[in-house]
Each structure stands twice: as C-alpha cells, then as structure tokens.
Design a protein around this motif. Structure first.
Motif, PDB file in Angstrom:
ATOM      1  N   PHE A 110     -44.116 -14.250 -19.687  1.00  0.00           N
ATOM      2  CA  PHE A 110     -42.980 -15.202 -20.061  1.00  0.00           C
ATOM      3  C   PHE A 110     -41.808 -15.259 -18.972  1.00  0.00           C
ATOM      4  CE2 PHE A 110     -39.176 -16.062 -22.302  1.00  0.00           C
ATOM      5  CZ  PHE A 110     -39.390 -17.167 -22.939  1.00  0.00           C
ATOM      6  N   PHE A 114     -40.241 -18.198 -17.236  1.00  0.00           N
ATOM      7  CA  PHE A 114     -38.997 -18.518 -17.383  1.00  0.00           C
ATOM      8  C   PHE A 114     -37.953 -18.585 -16.187  1.00  0.00           C
ATOM      9  CE2 PHE A 114     -34.498 -17.577 -18.430  1.00  0.00           C
ATOM     10  CZ  PHE A 114     -34.309 -18.564 -19.349  1.00  0.00           C
ATOM     11  N   ASN A 154     -36.158 -29.440 -24.712  1.00  0.00           N
ATOM     12  CA  ASN A 154     -37.637 -29.707 -25.079  1.00  0.00           C
ATOM     13  C   ASN A 154     -38.456 -29.619 -23.569  1.00  0.00           C
ATOM     14  OD1 ASN A 154     -37.274 -30.133 -27.784  1.00  0.00           O
ATOM     15  ND2 ASN A 154     -36.449 -32.271 -27.532  1.00  0.00           N
ATOM     16  N   ARG A 157     -39.225 -25.767 -22.759  1.00  0.00           N
ATOM     17  CA  ARG A 157     -39.829 -25.560 -23.730  1.00  0.00           C
ATOM     18  C   ARG A 157     -41.589 -25.944 -23.279  1.00  0.00           C
ATOM     19  NH1 ARG A 157     -37.222 -26.784 -29.082  1.00  0.00           N
ATOM     20  NH2 ARG A 157     -36.174 -24.954 -29.404  1.00  0.00           N
ATOM     21  N   ARG A 158     -41.597 -27.316 -23.058  1.00  0.00           N
ATOM     22  CA  ARG A 158     -42.896 -27.865 -22.460  1.00  0.00           C
ATOM     23  C   ARG A 158     -43.500 -27.098 -21.179  1.00  0.00           C
ATOM     24  NH1 ARG A 158     -41.305 -33.016 -24.895  1.00  0.00           N
ATOM     25  NH2 ARG A 158     -40.436 -33.646 -22.946  1.00  0.00           N
ATOM     26  N   LEU A 160     -42.599 -24.312 -20.109  1.00  0.00           N
ATOM     27  CA  LEU A 160     -43.021 -23.085 -20.268  1.00  0.00           C
ATOM     28  C   LEU A 160     -44.473 -22.964 -20.735  1.00  0.00           C
ATOM     29  CD1 LEU A 160     -40.128 -21.096 -22.022  1.00  0.00           C
ATOM     30  CD2 LEU A 160     -41.079 -20.588 -19.798  1.00  0.00           C
ATOM     31  N   THR A 161     -44.928 -24.011 -21.799  1.00  0.00           N
ATOM     32  CA  THR A 161     -46.156 -23.852 -22.265  1.00  0.00           C
ATOM     33  C   THR A 161     -47.049 -24.245 -20.989  1.00  0.00           C
ATOM     34  OG1 THR A 161     -45.974 -26.277 -23.084  1.00  0.00           O
ATOM     35  CG2 THR A 161     -45.581 -24.511 -24.359  1.00  0.00           C
ATOM     36  N   GLU A 162     -46.729 -25.122 -20.244  1.00  0.00           N
ATOM     37  CA  GLU A 162     -47.620 -25.347 -19.198  1.00  0.00           C
ATOM     38  C   GLU A 162     -47.756 -24.306 -18.089  1.00  0.00           C
ATOM     39  OE1 GLU A 162     -46.461 -30.206 -18.513  1.00  0.00           O
ATOM     40  OE2 GLU A 162     -45.359 -28.610 -17.038  1.00  0.00           O
ATOM     41  N   LEU A 166     -50.614 -22.379 -22.195  1.00  0.00           N
ATOM     42  CA  LEU A 166     -50.603 -22.555 -23.432  1.00  0.00           C
ATOM     43  C   LEU A 166     -51.132 -23.844 -23.891  1.00  0.00           C
ATOM     44  CD1 LEU A 166     -47.429 -20.422 -24.758  1.00  0.00           C
ATOM     45  CD2 LEU A 166     -49.976 -19.661 -24.512  1.00  0.00           C
ATOM     46  N   ILE A 167     -52.028 -23.942 -24.997  1.00  0.00           N
ATOM     47  CA  ILE A 167     -52.248 -25.204 -25.577  1.00  0.00           C
ATOM     48  C   ILE A 167     -52.195 -24.870 -27.084  1.00  0.00           C
ATOM     49  CG2 ILE A 167     -53.920 -25.919 -23.728  1.00  0.00           C
ATOM     50  CD1 ILE A 167     -56.061 -24.784 -25.462  1.00  0.00           C
ATOM     51  N   GLU A 168     -51.862 -26.228 -27.757  1.00  0.00           N
ATOM     52  CA  GLU A 168     -52.018 -26.210 -29.142  1.00  0.00           C
ATOM     53  C   GLU A 168     -53.121 -25.303 -29.647  1.00  0.00           C
ATOM     54  OE1 GLU A 168     -50.141 -28.997 -32.578  1.00  0.00           O
ATOM     55  OE2 GLU A 168     -51.041 -29.967 -30.883  1.00  0.00           O
TER      56      GLU A 168
ATOM     57  N   PRO B   4     -47.758 -31.468 -22.714  1.00  0.00           N
ATOM     58  CA  PRO B   4     -48.287 -30.464 -23.525  1.00  0.00           C
ATOM     59  C   PRO B   4     -47.678 -30.596 -24.915  1.00  0.00           C
ATOM     60  CG  PRO B   4     -47.264 -29.305 -22.136  1.00  0.00           C
ATOM     61  CD  PRO B   4     -47.174 -30.621 -21.604  1.00  0.00           C
ATOM     62  N   LYS B   5     -48.564 -30.543 -26.079  1.00  0.00           N
ATOM     63  CA  LYS B   5     -47.901 -30.535 -27.260  1.00  0.00           C
ATOM     64  C   LYS B   5     -47.307 -29.025 -27.748  1.00  0.00           C
ATOM     65  CE  LYS B   5     -50.744 -34.196 -29.235  1.00  0.00           C
ATOM     66  NZ  LYS B   5     -51.845 -34.590 -30.040  1.00  0.00           N
ATOM     67  N   ILE B   6     -46.224 -29.152 -28.361  1.00  0.00           N
ATOM     68  CA  ILE B   6     -45.831 -27.740 -28.912  1.00  0.00           C
ATOM     69  C   ILE B   6     -45.593 -28.012 -30.303  1.00  0.00           C
ATOM     70  CG2 ILE B   6     -43.670 -26.309 -28.762  1.00  0.00           C
ATOM     71  CD1 ILE B   6     -43.052 -27.293 -26.167  1.00  0.00           C
ATOM     72  N   ASN B   7     -46.350 -26.890 -30.968  1.00  0.00           N
ATOM     73  CA  ASN B   7     -46.191 -26.829 -32.584  1.00  0.00           C
ATOM     74  C   ASN B   7     -45.304 -26.048 -32.900  1.00  0.00           C
ATOM     75  OD1 ASN B   7     -47.321 -24.235 -32.325  1.00  0.00           O
ATOM     76  ND2 ASN B   7     -49.378 -24.926 -32.542  1.00  0.00           N
ATOM     77  N   MET B  10     -45.716 -22.230 -31.640  1.00  0.00           N
ATOM     78  CA  MET B  10     -45.282 -21.961 -30.319  1.00  0.00           C
ATOM     79  C   MET B  10     -43.945 -21.983 -30.079  1.00  0.00           C
ATOM     80  SD  MET B  10     -48.369 -24.529 -28.685  1.00  0.00           S
ATOM     81  CE  MET B  10     -48.404 -24.220 -27.145  1.00  0.00           C
ATOM     82  N   ILE B  14     -41.575 -18.937 -28.445  1.00  0.00           N
ATOM     83  CA  ILE B  14     -41.087 -19.042 -27.230  1.00  0.00           C
ATOM     84  C   ILE B  14     -39.475 -18.678 -27.695  1.00  0.00           C
ATOM     85  CG2 ILE B  14     -39.871 -20.832 -25.733  1.00  0.00           C
ATOM     86  CD1 ILE B  14     -42.763 -22.075 -25.687  1.00  0.00           C
ATOM     87  N   LEU B  17     -39.440 -14.833 -27.563  1.00  0.00           N
ATOM     88  CA  LEU B  17     -39.559 -14.288 -26.300  1.00  0.00           C
ATOM     89  C   LEU B  17     -38.353 -14.341 -25.508  1.00  0.00           C
ATOM     90  CD1 LEU B  17     -43.239 -15.183 -25.566  1.00  0.00           C
ATOM     91  CD2 LEU B  17     -42.307 -12.849 -25.514  1.00  0.00           C
ATOM     92  N   LEU B  18     -37.620 -15.470 -25.730  1.00  0.00           N
ATOM     93  CA  LEU B  18     -36.392 -15.739 -24.994  1.00  0.00           C
ATOM     94  C   LEU B  18     -35.187 -14.821 -25.507  1.00  0.00           C
ATOM     95  CD1 LEU B  18     -35.434 -19.500 -25.277  1.00  0.00           C
ATOM     96  CD2 LEU B  18     -35.435 -18.082 -23.145  1.00  0.00           C
ATOM     97  N   VAL B  21     -35.889 -11.392 -23.841  1.00  0.00           N
ATOM     98  CA  VAL B  21     -35.448 -11.324 -22.540  1.00  0.00           C
ATOM     99  C   VAL B  21     -33.925 -11.101 -22.452  1.00  0.00           C
ATOM    100  CG1 VAL B  21     -35.424 -12.651 -20.411  1.00  0.00           C
ATOM    101  CG2 VAL B  21     -37.445 -12.580 -21.699  1.00  0.00           C
TER     102      VAL B  21
END
Lengths: 193, 48
Positions: A110, A114, A154, A157-158, A160-162, A166-168, B4-7, B10, B14, B17-18, B21
């Motif tokens: 992470f 980041f 937003n 966050r997106r 970071l998931t990339e 990470l995927i849903e 990417p979708k973020i639910n 997730m 995040i 974790l933030l 850190v």
C-alpha cells in the motif's frame, strides 16, 4: 481558541506544539522524504509563528498550518524545477506496483502504491482520509473547490485500486506477512477463502 | 477506458491503510529541534 496545547493565559502560538506530529505526518506524505519533511515543518513553524496575526481565531489551526506547509513545499518544488528544468513525473509514468498478496493487502504494498500517486491525490487522501479534515477544510487548505478535492480523493482511491491490482469482490484483510506468520504459527497455515 | 469500481469495503480498507501509514509518523516522538525552535522564536521576540 482552545486546544490540547493551550496554556491558559499563555501565548496562543504555543498551540502549534500540539500540531507538530500531524504537521510531520502530512509533510512526510507530501514529500515522501523524512529529512526534507522535517525541514518543511521547521520552515512552516517559523512562518506561522511570525504571521500568527493572519490566523483567524475560531477556525481550524491545523488546517491553517497545513496550508502554510504545503505552500512552502510547492514553492520549493517550483523553484527546484526552474533551476534544474526537471520534468515532473506524470501520473501513470510510474510502473504499477505488483501486488504481493494472495487475498491480503500488505501495508508495504500500500505504501509503495501510495507513494506513486501524484501530489494532488496524495495530499487530498491524507487530508480527508487520514488527518480528519472535512472536505471544506481540505479544499481551503489546497485553495481549490470542494468538488475538486472530492474528485482528487476519488481518483486517488481508484488509482490505488489499479496499482494494487484490486478488483471488486477481492477479499481484503489488513494483515501483512510478518503478522500473518505470527497469527498462523502452529495452526497449519492460513485458510484463504 | 473502464475505471475500476470501488465498493464501500474497498474504500474503507484504503482509508484504514491510509490512517496506519499516517499514524506511523504521528506516533513518533517530536524531534527536540522543533521545541528548541519554538523556544528560540519566543526568546527572539522577547528580546525585541
């Protein structure tokens, strides 16, 4: 104006002492360099001390201090860029972090991810997500509209998931490898669902 | 390009974790140089 660092009848500027830890944490997340971040905090403390008359009592002192700190950081970056004609890295230019997890997200992954976010996304995520400023206070700190901060959060966050792949639907657990090793020692290993 | 979708889960992970850190630096002892600096600033002002 009161706060954890306030001494009754004392100099209100001494309240800054209580905000030193969060100033350092914000500076590290901005600069990604602990030594540089302490220099930034030092400059910010001096500037804030000498310009305390510009602080509006009743408003958020921490947000005001963050504003000063980030102004110093960006002004230093602009100066360095002018001097060296350096090309600032563009978002996406940094290779994605290959996640080292099997259903678990390690803190190290992470942090790496980041650090590859651009300045705007890092600061928006830290201000809103970690330091607890409201969207309005974060917007004021960064001198942008509230919608801009929301959008940066937003996008961060997106991104970071990339970067973390990470995927849903991924199962996430806040456990790094050393912790998991201790937790599952003698249990025959983790069960990954 | 599909984003990417973020639910919500997730998003929460995040944020957690933030905070971890961020809290690592937050929990560090404040270096003496900052307290000395504030003392120095006070003395400078008193000397004026």
């Amino acid at each position: 104006m009161t706060g954890p660092g306030t001494v009754p009848g004392g100099d209100p500027r001494e309240e800054m002492i209580a905000h030193l830890p969060s100033m350092r944490a914000f500076a590290v997340s901005l600069s990604r360099d602990p030594a540089l971040s302490d220099d930034l905090v030092q400059d910010a403390v001096e500037r804030a001390w000498n310009n305390f008359d510009k602080f509006k009592p009743g408003t958020n002192l921490r947000a005001w201090l963050f504003t000063i700190l980030r102004n110093i950081y960006y002004s230093g970056r602009r100066k360095a860029a002018r001097e060296s004609m350096e090309k600032l890295p563009e978002e996406g230019a940094v290779p994605a972090v290959k996640p080292d997890h099997d259903g678990r997200l390690a803190l190290r992954d992470f942090r790496q991810a980041f650090d590859t976010l651009n300045d705007e996304q890092r600061e928006a995520l830290i201000l809103v997500g970690a330091s607890g400023l409201s969207y309005e206070e974060a917007a004021q700190t960064c001198d942008v509209a509230v919608g801009t901060i929301k959008s940066r959060v937003n996008r961060g966050r997106r991104r970071l998931t990339e970067l973390l792949g990470l995927i849903e639907g991924d199962k996430l657990e806040l456990t790094d490898k050393p912790t998991m090793a201790v937790v599952f020692a003698g249990r025959g290993g983790p069960v990954i669902s | 390009m599909d984003e990417p979708k973020i639910n919500k889960k997730m998003e929460k992970e995040i944020e957690t974790l933030l905070k971890r850190v961020y809290d690592e630096t937050l929990k560090e002892e404040v270096p003496e140089r900052f307290l000395s600096l504030i003392d120095k600033l006070k003395k400078q002002e008193n000397a004026k």
